[in-house]
Design an enzyme around this catalytic site. Structure first.
Site, PDB file in Angstrom:
ATOM      1  CE1 TYR A 223      -3.247  -2.834   0.170  1.00  8.66           C
ATOM      2  CE2 TYR A 223      -3.214  -2.727   2.564  1.00  8.66           C
ATOM      3  CZ  TYR A 223      -3.657  -3.318   1.399  1.00  8.66           C
ATOM      4  OH  TYR A 223      -4.508  -4.380   1.454  1.00  8.66           O
TER       5      TYR A 223
ATOM      6  CG  HIS B  30      -1.121  -8.392  -0.283  1.00  9.85           C
ATOM      7  ND1 HIS B  30      -0.651  -7.115  -0.105  1.00  9.85           N
ATOM      8  CD2 HIS B  30      -2.419  -8.246  -0.676  1.00  9.85           C
ATOM      9  CE1 HIS B  30      -1.606  -6.250  -0.388  1.00  9.85           C
ATOM     10  NE2 HIS B  30      -2.680  -6.908  -0.749  1.00  9.85           N
TER      11      HIS B  30
HETATM   12  P1  NAD Z   1     -13.501   0.148   1.201  1.00  7.89           P
HETATM   13  O1  NAD Z   1     -14.650  -0.543   0.586  1.00  7.89           O
HETATM   14  O2  NAD Z   1     -13.322   0.049   2.665  1.00  7.89           O
HETATM   15  O3  NAD Z   1     -13.557   1.666   0.710  1.00  7.89           O
HETATM   16  C1  NAD Z   1     -12.586   2.589   1.068  1.00  7.89           C
HETATM   17  C2  NAD Z   1     -12.935   3.949   0.488  1.00  7.89           C
HETATM   18  O4  NAD Z   1     -14.127   4.432   1.108  1.00  7.89           O
HETATM   19  C3  NAD Z   1     -11.851   4.983   0.780  1.00  7.89           C
HETATM   20  O5  NAD Z   1     -11.811   5.916  -0.282  1.00  7.89           O
HETATM   21  C4  NAD Z   1     -12.377   5.658   2.036  1.00  7.89           C
HETATM   22  O6  NAD Z   1     -11.814   6.939   2.204  1.00  7.89           O
HETATM   23  C5  NAD Z   1     -13.863   5.681   1.765  1.00  7.89           C
HETATM   24  N1  NAD Z   1     -14.711   5.752   2.974  1.00  7.89           N
HETATM   25  C6  NAD Z   1     -14.550   5.108   4.160  1.00  7.89           C
HETATM   26  N2  NAD Z   1     -15.541   5.417   5.018  1.00  7.89           N
HETATM   27  C7  NAD Z   1     -16.356   6.275   4.366  1.00  7.89           C
HETATM   28  C8  NAD Z   1     -17.551   6.948   4.722  1.00  7.89           C
HETATM   29  N3  NAD Z   1     -18.118   6.789   5.929  1.00  7.89           N
HETATM   30  N4  NAD Z   1     -18.124   7.773   3.810  1.00  7.89           N
HETATM   31  C9  NAD Z   1     -17.583   7.933   2.573  1.00  7.89           C
HETATM   32  N5  NAD Z   1     -16.439   7.323   2.176  1.00  7.89           N
HETATM   33  C10 NAD Z   1     -15.838   6.495   3.065  1.00  7.89           C
HETATM   34  O7  NAD Z   1     -12.185  -0.424   0.448  1.00  7.89           O
HETATM   35  P2  NAD Z   1     -10.702  -0.715   0.896  1.00  7.89           P
HETATM   36  O8  NAD Z   1     -10.075   0.433   1.604  1.00  7.89           O
HETATM   37  O9  NAD Z   1     -10.032  -1.253  -0.319  1.00  7.89           O
HETATM   38  O10 NAD Z   1     -10.826  -1.949   1.899  1.00  7.89           O
HETATM   39  C11 NAD Z   1     -10.641  -1.817   3.279  1.00  7.89           C
HETATM   40  C12 NAD Z   1      -9.295  -2.343   3.751  1.00  7.89           C
HETATM   41  O11 NAD Z   1      -9.238  -3.761   3.600  1.00  7.89           O
HETATM   42  C13 NAD Z   1      -8.071  -1.827   2.988  1.00  7.89           C
HETATM   43  O12 NAD Z   1      -7.685  -0.563   3.451  1.00  7.89           O
HETATM   44  C14 NAD Z   1      -7.073  -2.915   3.295  1.00  7.89           C
HETATM   45  O13 NAD Z   1      -6.553  -2.745   4.596  1.00  7.89           O
HETATM   46  C15 NAD Z   1      -7.939  -4.181   3.259  1.00  7.89           C
HETATM   47  N6  NAD Z   1      -7.965  -4.835   1.919  1.00  7.89           N
HETATM   48  C16 NAD Z   1      -7.152  -5.904   1.713  1.00  7.89           C
HETATM   49  C17 NAD Z   1      -7.133  -6.517   0.472  1.00  7.89           C
HETATM   50  C18 NAD Z   1      -6.210  -7.681   0.244  1.00  7.89           C
HETATM   51  O14 NAD Z   1      -5.582  -8.139   1.174  1.00  7.89           O
HETATM   52  N7  NAD Z   1      -6.100  -8.201  -0.946  1.00  7.89           N
HETATM   53  C19 NAD Z   1      -7.933  -6.055  -0.568  1.00  7.89           C
HETATM   54  C20 NAD Z   1      -8.784  -4.989  -0.322  1.00  7.89           C
HETATM   55  C21 NAD Z   1      -8.790  -4.396   0.936  1.00  7.89           C
END
Ligand code: NAD
Length: 321
Positions: free
Chosen positions: A61, A126
Site C-alpha cells: 500500500y 497478499h
Molecule cells: P472500502 O470498501 O473500505 O472503501 C474505502 C474507500 O471508502 C476509501 O476511499 C475511504 O476513504 C472511503 N470511505 C470510508 N468510510 C467512508 C464513509 N463513511 N463515507 C464515505 N467514504 C468512506 O475499500 P478498501 O479500503 O479497499 O478496503 C478496506 C481495507 O481492507 C483496505 O484498506 C485494506 O486494509 C484491506 N484490503 C485488503 C485486500 C487484500 O488483502 N487483498 C484487498 C482490499 C482491501
C-alpha cells in the site's frame, strides 16, 4: 447509563477478539487520494479511542508508505502493545510479486522496522492468486510457520479475490497452518458470495476477515478510484444506487457498512479510512446498527437497483496450472 462500544468478535481459533469494524490502512498509503500525515494520525487515534482494535496494512500500500504512517500513528497512541492487533502482508510489493521463502522472511523484518513493532499479530500472504499456489502451499506457508516459531508473527493468513483459491489452499495444508483468511469485495450489498464459503471456513477453524464493504469506494458518494477494476456496468449500477440514496437523503456508505456488519460469522469488517470524519461516521453506523437495526426499506431499494449486477466480480490473478 453504560456507554455503547464496538462489538468484539472472536477470530477463528486464534483467541484474538477483533473489533467488528477494523481499520483498513491502505488509504494511509494514498491509494484513494492524498492524505496528510496529520489527518492519518488523527484518524488512527480517533478509531482507537472509539473502540477499533484491529489495523490492517501491507508493504504494497503506497509502496511501504501505509506501514510507515500506521507505525508512527500507533506509536503515538502511547498504549501497551497488547491493546491493538496489527496485520500486515507479504509477497506483494510495488516491484511485483515474490512469494519465495527468502523474500517473505526478509519482508517481515522490513515490515516490523517500518511499523516500529517487535511482532505483528497476523502476517498474510497478499493476493496469492498472482503467485503459484503450489509455491504458497509448499514454500511460503512453511516459511511463515518458521516466523511464527520465531515470535515475529502470531498468526498466518492468506488473502485473494477469487474465493475458490481459499479452498484450494486450505484443502492442501495441514489443519492449523492457515489461521485466517482475508476476503475482499465479496461481502457487500452488490456481492455477497463470501456467505456461501462461511460454513466451510468454520469447519476448518479458520477465522474470517472481510474487507472493502464499500466495494473499494463504489458505494460512496465520491465513487471509486481511477484504478477500480469493476466493469463499467457494475460501476454505473453502483453510481445509480449512490444517487438514489442521495436523493432520499440517505447515506449509502452507512447502509453498505451496516449490511456487512450484520453477519457475525465474519470477525471484522475492514473499511479503509483516511479521516476522523470517516472514522466517526463508520463507528456511529456500527453502533446504530446494534440499537436501531438496518434501514430495511432503503436496503431493499438499493438491492433492487443492484440486482442486474449482483455478484458480478472481475478477473484477478494468473492462470493456475
Ligand atoms: P472500502 O470498501 O473500505 O472503501 C474505502 C474507500 O471508502 C476509501 O476511499 C475511504 O476513504 C472511503 N470511505 C470510508 N468510510 C467512508 C464513509 N463513511 N463515507 C464515505 N467514504 C468512506 O475499500 P478498501 O479500503 O479497499 O478496503 C478496506 C481495507 O481492507 C483496505 O484498506 C485494506 O486494509 C484491506 N484490503 C485488503 C485486500 C487484500 O488483502 N487483498 C484487498 C482490499 C482491501
Amino acid at each position: 447509563m453504560a456507554t455503547q462500544t464496538l462489538q468484539l468478535r472472536p477470530l477463528g481459533n486464534t483467541g484474538l477478539k477483533l473489533s467488528s469494524v477494523g481499520f483498513g490502512a491502505s488509504p494511509l498509503g494514498k491509494v484513494f487520494g492524498d492524505v496528510s500525515e496529520q489527518d492519518a494520525f488523527a484518524a488512527v487515534r480517533e478509531a482507537f479511542r472509539l473502540g477499533v482494535n484491529f489495523f490492517d496494512t501491507s508493504p504494497y500500500y503506497g509502496g511501504t508508505l501505509s506501514e510507515k504512517v500506521l507505525g508512527k500513528a500507533l506509536k503515538a497512541l502511547g498504549v501497551p502493545r497488547d491493546q491493538y492487533i496489527v496485520s500486515t502482508k507479504c509477497g506483494r510489493y510495488k516491484e511485483g510479486f515474490d512469494f519465495s521463502a527468502e523474500r517473505v522472511t526478509r519482508s517481515i523484518d522490513e515490515s516490523l522496522e517500518r511499523l516500529q513493532l517487535d511482532y505483528v499479530d497476523m502476517l498474510q500472504c497478499h493476493d496469492i492468486e498472482f503467485g503459484s499456489l503450489d509455491q504458497i502451499v509448499n514454500e511460503t506457508l512453511p516459511a511463515l510457520l518458521k516466523l511464527k516459531e520465531s515470535g515475529k508473527i502470531r498468526f498466518i493468513g492468506i488473502t485473494c479475490l477469487p474465493l475458490g483459491i481459499f479452498t484450494y489452499v486450505l484443502d492442501r495444508v495441514p489443519p492449523g497452518t492457515v489461521d485466517v483468511i482475508l476476503s475482499y469485495c465479496h461481502y457487500s450489498i452488490n456481492d455477497s458470495t463470501l456467505e456461501d464459503l462461511l460454513p466451510y471456513l468454520k469447519s476448518k477453524g479458520v477465522g474470517v476477515i472481510s474487507a472493502s464493504p464499500l466495494s473499494m469506494g463504489l458505494l460512496t458518494e465520491a465513487g471509486g478510484p481511477e484504478w477500480h477494476p469493476a466493469s463499467s456496468e457494475l460501476k454505473a449500477a453502483c453510481r445509480a444506487a449512490v444517487d438514489h440514496c442521495k436523493e432520499k437523503g440517505k447515506n449509502i456508505s452507512k447502509l453498505a457498512l451496516q449490511y456487512s456488519l450484520v453477519n457475525t460469522d465474519i470477525s471484522s469488517i475492514l473499511v479503509g479510512m483516511k479521516s476522523v470524519k470517516e472514522v466517526e461516521e463508520n463507528i456511529a453506523a456500527a453502533l446504530e446498527l446494534a440499537t436501531a437495526g438496518m434501514d430495511e426499506e432503503t436496503l431493499s431499494e438499493v438491492t433492487d437497483i443492484l440486482k442486474p449486477v449482483k455478484n458480478q466480480t472481475w478477473p484477478s490473478g494468473i492462470q493456475q496450472s
